[in-house]
Design a protein around this motif. Structure first.
Motif, mmCIF file in Angstrom:
data_model
loop_
_atom_site.group_PDB
_atom_site.id
_atom_site.type_symbol
_atom_site.label_atom_id
_atom_site.label_comp_id
_atom_site.label_asym_id
_atom_site.label_seq_id
_atom_site.Cartn_x
_atom_site.Cartn_y
_atom_site.Cartn_z
ATOM 1 N N ASN A 152 16.384 45.658 -80.968
ATOM 2 C CA ASN A 152 17.678 46.203 -81.340
ATOM 3 C C ASN A 152 18.468 45.127 -82.081
ATOM 4 O O ASN A 152 17.969 44.025 -82.286
ATOM 5 N N ALA A 153 19.692 45.458 -82.479
ATOM 6 C CA ALA A 153 20.528 44.520 -83.227
ATOM 7 C C ALA A 153 21.592 43.866 -82.353
ATOM 8 O O ALA A 153 22.574 43.341 -82.851
ATOM 9 N N LYS A 154 21.402 43.880 -81.059
ATOM 10 C CA LYS A 154 22.379 43.297 -80.139
ATOM 11 C C LYS A 154 22.254 41.781 -80.105
ATOM 12 O O LYS A 154 21.205 41.216 -80.385
ATOM 13 N N GLY A 155 23.327 41.106 -79.713
ATOM 14 C CA GLY A 155 23.303 39.674 -79.443
ATOM 15 C C GLY A 155 22.936 38.818 -80.631
ATOM 16 O O GLY A 155 23.410 39.035 -81.738
ATOM 17 N N GLN A 156 22.069 37.836 -80.367
ATOM 18 C CA GLN A 156 21.702 36.863 -81.379
ATOM 19 C C GLN A 156 20.238 36.470 -81.226
ATOM 20 O O GLN A 156 19.650 36.665 -80.178
ATOM 21 N N VAL A 157 19.686 35.949 -82.310
ATOM 22 C CA VAL A 157 18.329 35.414 -82.279
ATOM 23 C C VAL A 157 18.444 33.923 -82.511
ATOM 24 O O VAL A 157 19.113 33.478 -83.452
ATOM 25 N N MET A 158 17.821 33.154 -81.647
ATOM 26 C CA MET A 158 17.860 31.699 -81.725
ATOM 27 C C MET A 158 16.491 31.196 -82.152
ATOM 28 O O MET A 158 15.478 31.632 -81.613
ATOM 29 N N ALA A 159 16.466 30.295 -83.135
ATOM 30 C CA ALA A 159 15.209 29.771 -83.659
ATOM 31 C C ALA A 159 15.254 28.251 -83.654
ATOM 32 O O ALA A 159 16.303 27.645 -83.885
ATOM 33 N N ALA A 160 14.087 27.631 -83.403
ATOM 34 C CA ALA A 160 13.989 26.181 -83.367
ATOM 35 C C ALA A 160 12.681 25.739 -83.997
ATOM 36 O O ALA A 160 11.646 26.370 -83.804
ATOM 37 N N VAL A 161 12.746 24.650 -84.758
ATOM 38 C CA VAL A 161 11.564 24.019 -85.342
ATOM 39 C C VAL A 161 11.361 22.708 -84.604
ATOM 40 O O VAL A 161 12.257 21.861 -84.572
ATOM 41 N N LEU A 219 12.954 39.232 -69.954
ATOM 42 C CA LEU A 219 13.712 40.444 -70.245
ATOM 43 C C LEU A 219 14.131 40.511 -71.715
ATOM 44 O O LEU A 219 14.726 41.502 -72.134
ATOM 45 N N GLU A 220 13.860 39.446 -72.478
ATOM 46 C CA GLU A 220 14.254 39.395 -73.874
ATOM 47 C C GLU A 220 13.049 38.989 -74.724
ATOM 48 O O GLU A 220 12.111 38.361 -74.227
ATOM 49 N N GLY A 221 13.098 39.358 -75.995
ATOM 50 C CA GLY A 221 11.990 39.075 -76.897
ATOM 51 C C GLY A 221 11.884 37.597 -77.236
ATOM 52 O O GLY A 221 12.882 36.867 -77.233
ATOM 53 N N TYR A 222 10.664 37.172 -77.567
ATOM 54 C CA TYR A 222 10.413 35.778 -77.926
ATOM 55 C C TYR A 222 9.242 35.733 -78.899
ATOM 56 O O TYR A 222 8.486 36.701 -79.043
ATOM 57 N N GLY A 223 9.075 34.621 -79.593
ATOM 58 C CA GLY A 223 7.966 34.478 -80.522
ATOM 59 C C GLY A 223 7.729 33.028 -80.876
ATOM 60 O O GLY A 223 8.605 32.174 -80.687
ATOM 61 N N PHE A 224 6.529 32.765 -81.398
ATOM 62 C CA PHE A 224 6.130 31.427 -81.818
ATOM 63 C C PHE A 224 5.480 31.510 -83.190
ATOM 64 O O PHE A 224 4.947 32.560 -83.574
ATOM 65 N N SER A 225 5.502 30.414 -83.929
ATOM 66 C CA SER A 225 4.823 30.374 -85.219
ATOM 67 C C SER A 225 3.352 30.720 -85.029
ATOM 68 O O SER A 225 2.788 30.520 -83.955
ATOM 69 N N ARG A 226 2.772 31.247 -86.105
ATOM 70 C CA ARG A 226 1.399 31.758 -86.104
ATOM 71 C C ARG A 226 1.234 32.904 -85.109
ATOM 72 O O ARG A 226 0.135 33.243 -84.720
ATOM 73 N N ASN A 227 2.367 33.464 -84.638
ATOM 74 C CA ASN A 227 2.376 34.526 -83.620
ATOM 75 C C ASN A 227 1.485 34.142 -82.447
ATOM 76 O O ASN A 227 0.774 34.970 -81.872
ATOM 77 N N ALA A 228 1.527 32.860 -82.096
ATOM 78 C CA ALA A 228 0.708 32.324 -81.004
ATOM 79 C C ALA A 228 1.120 32.956 -79.678
ATOM 80 O O ALA A 228 2.304 33.163 -79.412
ATOM 81 N N LYS A 229 0.131 33.250 -78.879
ATOM 82 C CA LYS A 229 0.346 33.818 -77.544
ATOM 83 C C LYS A 229 -0.293 32.877 -76.537
ATOM 84 O O LYS A 229 -1.415 32.425 -76.725
ATOM 85 N N GLY A 230 0.395 32.589 -75.485
ATOM 86 C CA GLY A 230 -0.166 31.748 -74.434
ATOM 87 C C GLY A 230 -1.005 32.567 -73.471
ATOM 88 O O GLY A 230 -1.008 33.797 -73.495
ATOM 89 N N PHE A 271 13.843 33.191 -79.703
ATOM 90 C CA PHE A 271 14.021 34.299 -78.760
ATOM 91 C C PHE A 271 15.237 35.123 -79.135
ATOM 92 O O PHE A 271 16.146 34.650 -79.803
ATOM 93 N N HIS A 272 15.203 36.387 -78.711
ATOM 94 C CA HIS A 272 16.271 37.334 -78.981
ATOM 95 C C HIS A 272 17.189 37.374 -77.764
ATOM 96 O O HIS A 272 16.850 37.981 -76.752
ATOM 97 N N ASP A 273 18.318 36.723 -77.866
ATOM 98 C CA ASP A 273 19.312 36.674 -76.798
ATOM 99 C C ASP A 273 20.168 37.938 -76.907
ATOM 100 O O ASP A 273 21.245 37.916 -77.474
ATOM 101 N N GLU A 274 19.651 39.040 -76.378
ATOM 102 C CA GLU A 274 20.277 40.349 -76.572
ATOM 103 C C GLU A 274 21.696 40.433 -76.032
ATOM 104 O O GLU A 274 22.550 41.087 -76.623
ATOM 105 N N ASN A 275 21.964 39.802 -74.900
ATOM 106 C CA ASN A 275 23.302 39.902 -74.321
ATOM 107 C C ASN A 275 24.216 38.752 -74.739
ATOM 108 O O ASN A 275 25.355 38.668 -74.293
ATOM 109 N N GLY A 276 23.733 37.851 -75.581
ATOM 110 C CA GLY A 276 24.568 36.790 -76.131
ATOM 111 C C GLY A 276 25.019 35.744 -75.138
ATOM 112 O O GLY A 276 25.997 35.049 -75.376
ATOM 113 N N ASN A 277 24.301 35.577 -74.029
ATOM 114 C CA ASN A 277 24.725 34.599 -73.030
ATOM 115 C C ASN A 277 24.146 33.207 -73.254
ATOM 116 O O ASN A 277 24.384 32.294 -72.469
#
Length: 165
Positions: A61-70, A127-138, A109-115
């Motif tokens: 959804n378009a709620k909250g914010q998405v935080m990205a880090a390199v 409870l919130e979405g997350y992702g890594f480069s190369r769509n890596a999955k642990g 990660f998608h910080d849907e509630n903005g906390n």
């Protein structure tokens, strides 16, 4: 009858193992994306000539914010030297500038509630979405740095990440 008891016991052990693995995964993700992992960090001003464009899709959804880090290998799953935040949207593009060329991994990660924190359920599941480069999955936890690592060279490097929920 004893064969049934043995199979039942094995099933219980498998279920316990899976539950423990899920709790470890959730705890690890919470540690990775906890409030301090995305605390404001001064953007590095010194000399990188590389730029990284990160296209993010799959937001629930378009709620909250998405935080990205390199992150380089030393800062992976910790406070990273390059961090950006954008308002939530179905598709986003992050533009990181002045990156020193080298080997990095991107996490978001998608910080849907903005906390400002990566939220999890009472049993530790994300409870919130997350992702890594190369769509890596642990496997029972986050991916390793090597699984998510990308080489950033001078100029503009584009990558895509799909959020997982």
């Amino acid at each position: 009858m004893t064969e049934y008891v043995e199979q039942s016991g094995r099933r219980r052990l498998k279920v316990v193992f899976i539950l423990v693995a899920l709790v470890v995964l959730a705890s690890t993700l919470a540690a990775i994306f906890g409030h301090r992992a995305f605390a404001p960090v001064p953007f590095p001003r010194a000399g990188g000539q590389a730029k990284l464009t990160v296209e993010v899709s799959g937001a629930a959804n378009a709620k909250g914010q998405v935080m990205a880090a390199v992150c380089d290998e030393a800062s992976f799953l910790k406070v990273c030297p390059y961090m950006l935040t954008q308002k939530g949207a179905a598709k986003l593009t992050f533009h990181f500038e002045k990156i020193k060329p080298g080997r990095y991994a991107v996490m978001l990660f998608h910080d849907e509630n903005g906390n400002g924190a990566f939220d999890k359920s009472a049993n530790g599941m994300p409870l919130e979405g997350y992702g890594f480069s190369r769509n890596a999955k642990g496997h029972f936890g986050p991916p390793s740095f090597e699984e998510a690592a990308i080489d950033i060279k001078p100029g503009v490097d584009p990558i895509s990440i799909e959020l997982a929920y």
